[in-house]
Design a protein around this motif. Structure first.
Motif: not given
Length: 396
Positions: A194-207
């Motif tokens: 997921t991060i490889a495809n969409y970048g690190t912004s997915i982390i803040s999304l999870g938060a």
């Protein structure tokens, strides 16, 4: 063991994030591991739904209690679930935590399930049993399960039939438990991909997802469970919170309504002075079919994922989401992280892609803590309200 396993999941989540950031090509090459994990979850949907609901309906039909008390209990459970679902939906609509981020719709091959009453009714009755299984048809499976549960309670050999189904339920839950052991691998692969495809912004999304889940749960706790009890029974809210908060430490650590059951009954009987006859029926039944935490989980997951993929939810489709959540809620398997399977079932039923389930698996432990607390508090509140209504009726 459970604590170590949860730590392992967190470690897998962190390692997956690191791999996705620094070695994206490697992450994409091992994406098949995540695909296998999701496929195994989908594989267990029909067996779990069928056996869980059939046994649950049979046990409800066989409860040795007055019909009006059972109906009143189910009615209050339903009202609390729907109220929590709608309240969560309003909060999610206002905050829209997925608004700043969207998955690539090109990766999604399919369309959202549409609400068409004639098609829905027709699809509830597939032309053969094998087709129902092949298509992972959850709605027809639920209806078939309910019918089997009711019919089993009306025949002489019903107990024998249910014993067999219950044995298969235990078998499937054990298999599901084995699949859950693969969660660290699945989380590692799915998160890194997921991060490889969409970048690190997915982390803040999870938060954001976790923050909204806790906010919705706390608001539901106040307005759906505590406030109604205080208004109906005239109990001081601080006194009520002080008494029921004793179970919260257990729910937050065990993440299991069943494991908390003995202590829940003790609090209801000793601290709140509720009749044994009421508690012995309401609380165990609540552990089976009453999950207000599930209402928050389903509403947030469905709306969040639809927003994530840029899918518009109209009112008829929203009603379908609500009905689906209410029915599927009864099939929640009583094992750690079982909500991941139910979440995948719900998303699959609505026709929304399962892409987010990988990340959801990684953060589910944090979510399950508040969801379980909401479930048990809802059972206690329903128990208090029902007991008060019976006492009031006796005094008249």
């Amino acid at each position: 063991m459970k604590k170590k396993f949860n730590i392992l999941i967190i470690i897998s989540l962190i390692l997956g994030i690191i791999l996705g950031i620094y070695l994206p090509n490697v992450a994409k090459n091992i994406s098949f591991l995540g695909t296998i994990y999701v496929n195994l979850l989908k594989f267990m949907i029909i067996p779990i739904v069928f056996t869980s609901i059939t046994v649950s309906i049979y046990n409800s039909m066989k409860l040795k209690t007055k019909t009006h008390l059972l109906l009143k209990t189910i009615l209050i459970f339903t009202i609390m679930f729907i109220s929590t679902f709608v309240l969560t939906s309003i909060i999610v609509a206002i905050l829209n935590p997925a608004s700043s981020y969207k998955y690539d719709i090109i990766l999604w091959q399919g369309e959202l399930t549409k609400f068409n009453i004639s098609d829905i009714i027709t699809n509830l009755f597939p032309n053969n049993f094998i087709t129902m299984i092949e298509n992972n048809a959850v709605f027809p499976t639920i209806i078939f399960s309910v019918i089997c549960g009711i019919a089993s309670s009306k025949i002489n050999k019903g107990p024998s039939v249910i014993n067999i189904i219950d044995s298969f339920k235990e078998l499937f839950n054990k298999i599901l438990e084995y699949i859950m052991y693969l969660t660290p691998i699945g989380v590692f692969s799915l998160i890194s991909t997921t991060i490889a495809n969409y970048g690190t912004s997915i982390i803040s999304l999870g938060a954001k997802y976790i923050g909204v889940a806790y906010l919705c749960s706390v608001i539901a706790l106040i307005f759906v469970m505590i406030l109604p009890v205080c208004l109906i029974t005239k109990i001081n809210p601080f006194t009520y919170i002080k008494k029921i908060s004793k179970v919260w430490l257990i729910t937050m650590t065990t993440c299991s309504s069943s494991a908390t059951l003995p202590y829940t009954i003790k609090v209801c009987n000793e601290d709140l002075g509720i009749s044994d006859k009421v508690t012995d029926m309401v609380v165990p039944l609540g552990c089976t079919i009453h999950m207000c935490g599930g209402a928050v989980s389903f509403a947030l997951l469905g709306l969040f994922c639809s927003h994530l993929f840029g899918i518009t939810i109209d009112i008829p489709t929203y009603l379908l989401m609500l009905v689906s959540a209410t029915l599927i809620n009864m099939a929640a398997p009583g094992i750690p992280n079982g909500g991941i399977v139910i979440g995948a079932t719900y998303i699959s039923l609505l026709g929304i892609p399962l892409t987010f389930i990988g990340f959801y698996s990684g953060i589910y432990k944090v979510l399950d803590m508040i969801y379980t607390t909401l479930n048990v508090t809802g059972d206690i509140s329903a128990n208090v309200i029902i007991n008060h209504s019976l006492d009031k009726k006796k005094s008249m």
